[in-house]
Design a protein around this motif. Structure first.
Motif, PDB file in Angstrom:
ATOM      1  N   LEU A   1       0.831  -1.198   0.000  1.00  0.00           N
ATOM      2  CA  LEU A   1       0.000   0.000   0.000  1.00  0.00           C
ATOM      3  C   LEU A   1       0.866   1.248   0.000  1.00  0.00           C
ATOM      4  N   HIS A   2       0.435   2.263  -0.706  1.00  0.00           N
ATOM      5  CA  HIS A   2       1.112   3.552  -0.672  1.00  0.00           C
ATOM      6  C   HIS A   2       0.805   4.248   0.658  1.00  0.00           C
ATOM      7  N   PRO A   3       1.681   5.164   1.091  1.00  0.00           N
ATOM      8  CA  PRO A   3       1.376   5.927   2.306  1.00  0.00           C
ATOM      9  C   PRO A   3      -0.008   6.572   2.207  1.00  0.00           C
ATOM     10  N   LEU A   4      -0.732   6.498   3.300  1.00  0.00           N
ATOM     11  CA  LEU A   4      -2.109   6.979   3.330  1.00  0.00           C
ATOM     12  C   LEU A   4      -2.204   8.230   4.197  1.00  0.00           C
ATOM     13  N   ASP A   5      -2.679   9.324   3.597  1.00  0.00           N
ATOM     14  CA  ASP A   5      -2.954  10.544   4.357  1.00  0.00           C
ATOM     15  C   ASP A   5      -4.365  10.434   4.911  1.00  0.00           C
ATOM     16  N   THR A   6      -4.478  10.484   6.229  1.00  0.00           N
ATOM     17  CA  THR A   6      -5.771  10.264   6.864  1.00  0.00           C
ATOM     18  C   THR A   6      -5.809  10.990   8.198  1.00  0.00           C
ATOM     19  N   ALA A   7      -6.810  10.695   9.001  1.00  0.00           N
ATOM     20  CA  ALA A   7      -6.936  11.290  10.338  1.00  0.00           C
ATOM     21  C   ALA A   7      -7.027  10.178  11.368  1.00  0.00           C
ATOM     22  N   ARG A   8      -6.430  10.379  12.533  1.00  0.00           N
ATOM     23  CA  ARG A   8      -6.522   9.451  13.658  1.00  0.00           C
ATOM     24  C   ARG A   8      -6.842  10.235  14.926  1.00  0.00           C
ATOM     25  N   ARG A   9      -7.410   9.535  15.888  1.00  0.00           N
ATOM     26  CA  ARG A   9      -7.901  10.176  17.110  1.00  0.00           C
ATOM     27  C   ARG A   9      -6.818  10.143  18.188  1.00  0.00           C
TER      28      ARG A   9
ATOM     29  N   VAL B   1      -6.153  14.014  14.435  1.00  0.00           N
ATOM     30  CA  VAL B   1      -4.804  14.420  14.059  1.00  0.00           C
ATOM     31  C   VAL B   1      -4.579  13.991  12.616  1.00  0.00           C
ATOM     32  N   GLU B   2      -4.159  14.937  11.772  1.00  0.00           N
ATOM     33  CA  GLU B   2      -3.855  14.605  10.384  1.00  0.00           C
ATOM     34  C   GLU B   2      -2.493  13.919  10.329  1.00  0.00           C
ATOM     35  N   VAL B   3      -2.480  12.703   9.788  1.00  0.00           N
ATOM     36  CA  VAL B   3      -1.256  11.906   9.769  1.00  0.00           C
ATOM     37  C   VAL B   3      -1.108  11.217   8.410  1.00  0.00           C
ATOM     38  N   SER B   4       0.128  10.831   8.124  1.00  0.00           N
ATOM     39  CA  SER B   4       0.435   9.968   6.978  1.00  0.00           C
ATOM     40  C   SER B   4       0.900   8.639   7.540  1.00  0.00           C
ATOM     41  N   ILE B   5       0.278   7.537   7.101  1.00  0.00           N
ATOM     42  CA  ILE B   5       0.563   6.215   7.659  1.00  0.00           C
ATOM     43  C   ILE B   5       1.142   5.316   6.571  1.00  0.00           C
ATOM     44  N   SER B   6       2.300   4.705   6.869  1.00  0.00           N
ATOM     45  CA  SER B   6       2.928   3.723   5.977  1.00  0.00           C
ATOM     46  C   SER B   6       3.010   2.396   6.715  1.00  0.00           C
ATOM     47  N   LEU B   7       2.574   1.339   6.067  1.00  0.00           N
ATOM     48  CA  LEU B   7       2.586   0.011   6.672  1.00  0.00           C
ATOM     49  C   LEU B   7       3.439  -0.929   5.835  1.00  0.00           C
ATOM     50  N   ALA B   8       4.141  -1.845   6.494  1.00  0.00           N
ATOM     51  CA  ALA B   8       4.984  -2.828   5.798  1.00  0.00           C
ATOM     52  C   ALA B   8       4.902  -4.157   6.531  1.00  0.00           C
ATOM     53  N   LEU B   9       4.996  -5.230   5.761  1.00  0.00           N
ATOM     54  CA  LEU B   9       4.907  -6.578   6.320  1.00  0.00           C
ATOM     55  C   LEU B   9       6.212  -6.954   7.008  1.00  0.00           C
ATOM     56  N   ILE B  10       6.113  -7.568   8.185  1.00  0.00           N
ATOM     57  CA  ILE B  10       7.269  -8.139   8.888  1.00  0.00           C
ATOM     58  C   ILE B  10       7.226  -9.647   8.695  1.00  0.00           C
ATOM     59  N   GLN B  11       8.336 -10.239   8.239  1.00  0.00           N
ATOM     60  CA  GLN B  11       8.400 -11.674   8.022  1.00  0.00           C
ATOM     61  C   GLN B  11       9.401 -12.317   8.966  1.00  0.00           C
ATOM     62  N   ASP B  12       9.142 -13.581   9.318  1.00  0.00           N
ATOM     63  CA  ASP B  12      10.108 -14.314  10.130  1.00  0.00           C
ATOM     64  C   ASP B  12      11.196 -14.876   9.225  1.00  0.00           C
TER      65      ASP B  12
END
Length: 640
Positions: free
Chosen positions: A351-359, A366-377
């Motif tokens: 997923l591309h970084p997502l500009d969104t709001a969080r509480r 709060v306006e934030v940009s969220i980037s997520l990445a998979l962690i593998q063993d």
């Protein structure tokens, strides 16, 4: 001890499988020794002070492949490869000068040579034979036991290959800490050869400051040898041959070999692990001090780590958040459910970084940009999700302000454009009227007006026409400042040639030498670069020297390491004290009576070059011409 009878030919008596000479005083050999040699378990040979073979047993002839008569009287070097003869003679003479017993196992392993020329490894022990007085005599006879070491060497080689196959350095020492064997990894790690290490105390690999105490530590192990596995063993520093140090971890084990204790030391280079530990510590420090929120989630979306940056953004501490679902941060304003985003990441979606709001802690969005990445063993299976959260409230505010400013600028430009055309239209009409009526006066009433009146009307017409040209130039400057750039590959040499051709057509009487470098290419707006070259070459044409000496050139060059182009003339030049005025609107360094012009061309040129991301500057000297440099930093600019 009974002597053997002589043969009828007068030869010395033969005992067993070898000949024994008669006793000859102190240097002689007792006949009884022959029997002892024969029953010895090893091949035996006796040599005199000159290194000649005087006695031997059957095991020796069998081992070397000789018959009983072939060896007698031969130099002992007959049993040694020829390439070693010179060195062996020297060693033998040194030994004969001070003979002492050297038992088997203490001697260096040597190559021996059979009768057929084949070589094999042997171990030897030496002892001087006492003379009649019962004590060894320098230069007297010496007895040697020779043992075939082929099997031991083969076994040693198998052990060496086994050790060389180990991933770590392995060293075998005896009870006294003398190195008996070192594998290839040891040699590579410490920079020694096998011969340099064999027989050396293991302390050669220990840093100087630890060597004094190391024998005590070594002795404590040999006194009570228990296996110390890697990981629970010692972690030390080793020292290489070149003096450099290497962090190592060691494990120890012992083994009995024919009653002797051998210590097997496994040495592991942990340099990379030390670096990894340092990098890990550095990473932990960076994560802890990062201004971004950094957190990790397990497969269910539960928070497993929460850094100080996340606390700063949302106000929650790690104690508040670890163990809770990260959906507690969900805001009604966000575009997607947090648990659904985690599921998509765990499914392998990127997923591309997502500009969104969080509480946050206080319930505020709060306006934030969220980037997520998979962690593998280590097996490549999903183990969790890493989340990077950046507070973008300031960036969003800047974006909104920029959008508003851009909209305001566009509105202003539209107003200025409308104003410019309105002014131009309103000014042109009266100017055309002034010029037209002045021309009518000249045509209809020229015979009534005297010379002064006609001169006045001529100045009126000239001024109105000049004013019209100024208006047109200002409109062009305004248009060029707003015109959209269309960069293409432009042949600047061709544009310059076209400009010179137009200048020659407009002023055919002028004789000017022009030099244009061929193949000058640039990524630029073709139409705007044509305006640039028209202005620069037109200036050079105007100000170049008169007569046959006028010269103009256009070429690529370099100024202070920056590739650029230059238009140069040999004309009137200018005073560098006034160089700053060259590119201003309506700025002139020469009176209009001497050189015609509006004072807008260089300002227009500068505006165009700036829009291309370059810069323009000039150098000159009064009476010695002027040079105008400009750069076009777009990547494709070059010359061929």
């Amino acid at each position: 001890m009974e002597e053997s009878p002589r043969s009828s030919q007068g030869e010395e008596p033969v005992v067993g499988a070898f000949a024994v000479p008669e006793p000859r005083g102190d240097d002689g050999i007792e006949i009884g020794l022959a029997g002892l040699l024969e029953v010895a378990p090893d091949a035996m040979v006796v040599i005199d002070g000159d290194g000649r073979i005087v006695a031997f047993n059957a095991k020796l002839t069998k081992l070397f492949g000789y018959d009983s008569n072939a060896l007698r009287g031969q130099a002992i070097e007959a049993l040694i490869p020829e390439r070693l003869h010179a060195g062996h003679v020297l060693l033998r003479q040194q030994y004969m000068a001070a003979p002492v017993a050297r038992p088997m196992g203490r001697e260096q392993e040597l190559p021996a040579r059979r009768c057929d020329g084949s070589e094999f490894p042997v171990e030897i022990s030496l002892a001087p034979l006492p003379g009649l007085a019962g004590t060894p005599t320098p230069g007297g006879n010496v007895i040697a036991a020779v043992r075939d070491a082929s099997e031991r060497v083969r076994t040693g080689r198998r052990i060496s290959r086994f050790l060389d196959a180990a991933p770590d350095a392995m060293i075998v020492t005896d009870r006294d800490g003398l190195i008996q064997l070192a594998n290839a990894q040891t040699l590579a790690l410490f920079g020694y050869s096998a011969d340099e290490l064999r027989g050396q105390p293991v302390e050669i690999l220990v840093p100087p400051e630890s060597r004094a105490d190391h024998p005590r530590r070594r002795a404590s192990f040999t006194d009570s040898p228990t296996t110390r596995p890697m990981g629970s063993g010692l972690e030390l520093e080793g020292i290489r041959k070149d003096g450099s140090r290497v962090p190592v971890e060691i494990s120890l084990a012992s083994v009995e070999d024919e009653g002797d204790l051998l210590v097997i030391c496994t040495v592991r280079d942990i340099s990379e692990r030390r670096l990894a530990d340092a990098d890990r510590a550095h990473l932990v420090a960076l994560v802890s001090s990062a201004r971004q929120g950094l957190l990790t989630l397990d497969l269910t979306g539960e928070i497993t780590s929460w850094n100080a940056g996340a606390q700063e953004i949302f106000g929650f501490s790690a104690a508040d958040m670890v163990g809770r679902s990260w959906t507690v941060l969900d805001s009604p304003e966000q575009s997607e459910d947090s648990s659904g985003t985690v599921a998509r990441i765990l499914a392998g979606e990127q997923l591309h970084p997502l500009d969104t709001a969080r509480r946050d802690r206080h319930g505020q969005d709060v306006e934030v940009s969220i980037s997520l990445a998979l962690i593998q063993d280590r097996h490549g299976r999903p183990a969790g999700v890493s989340v990077v959260i950046e507070d973008i409230a300031e960036r969003k505010r800047d974006e909104r302000e920029l959008i508003a400013a851009k909209a305001a600028a566009e509105a202003t430009n539209q107003e200025l454009e409308a104003f410019s055309y309105a002014v131009a239209h309103d000014l042109r009409a009266p100017l055309r009227g002034i010029d037209g009526f002045a021309q009518a006066l000249v045509e209809d009433y020229g015979d009534v007006l005297d010379d002064v009146g006609q001169e006045y009307l001529g100045q009126v017409r000239t001024s109105s026409q000049y004013m019209a040209s100024l208006i047109d130039s200002l409109l062009l400057l305004s248009k060029l400042s707003r015109q959209e750039l269309c960069p293409v590959a432009v042949d600047l040499s061709a544009l310059a040639a076209q400009s010179i051709q137009r200048l020659r057509a407009a002023d055919p009487q002028r004789q000017v030498q022009v030099e244009i470098q061929h193949g000058l290419l640039a990524l630029a707006d073709s139409g705007l670069m044509s305006v640039v070259l028209d202005n620069l070459l037109g200036n050079a044409w105007k100000y170049a020297a008169g007569g046959q000496d006028a010269r103009i050139e256009f070429k690529a060059t370099e100024e202070r390491g920056v590739p650029c182009y230059v238009v140069r003339d040999n004309g009137v030049g200018f005073d560098m004290a006034y160089a700053g005025k060259l590119f201003g609107v309506f700025q002139r360094l020469h009176p209009i009576s001497a050189f015609e012009g509006l004072g807008i061309g260089l300002a227009t040129t500068q505006r165009i070059i700036s829009r291309h991301g370059g810069r323009i500057w000039a150098q000159g000297e009064v009476g010695k011409g002027a040079s105008f440099y400009f750069s076009l930093p777009m990547k494709e600019s070059h010359h061929v």
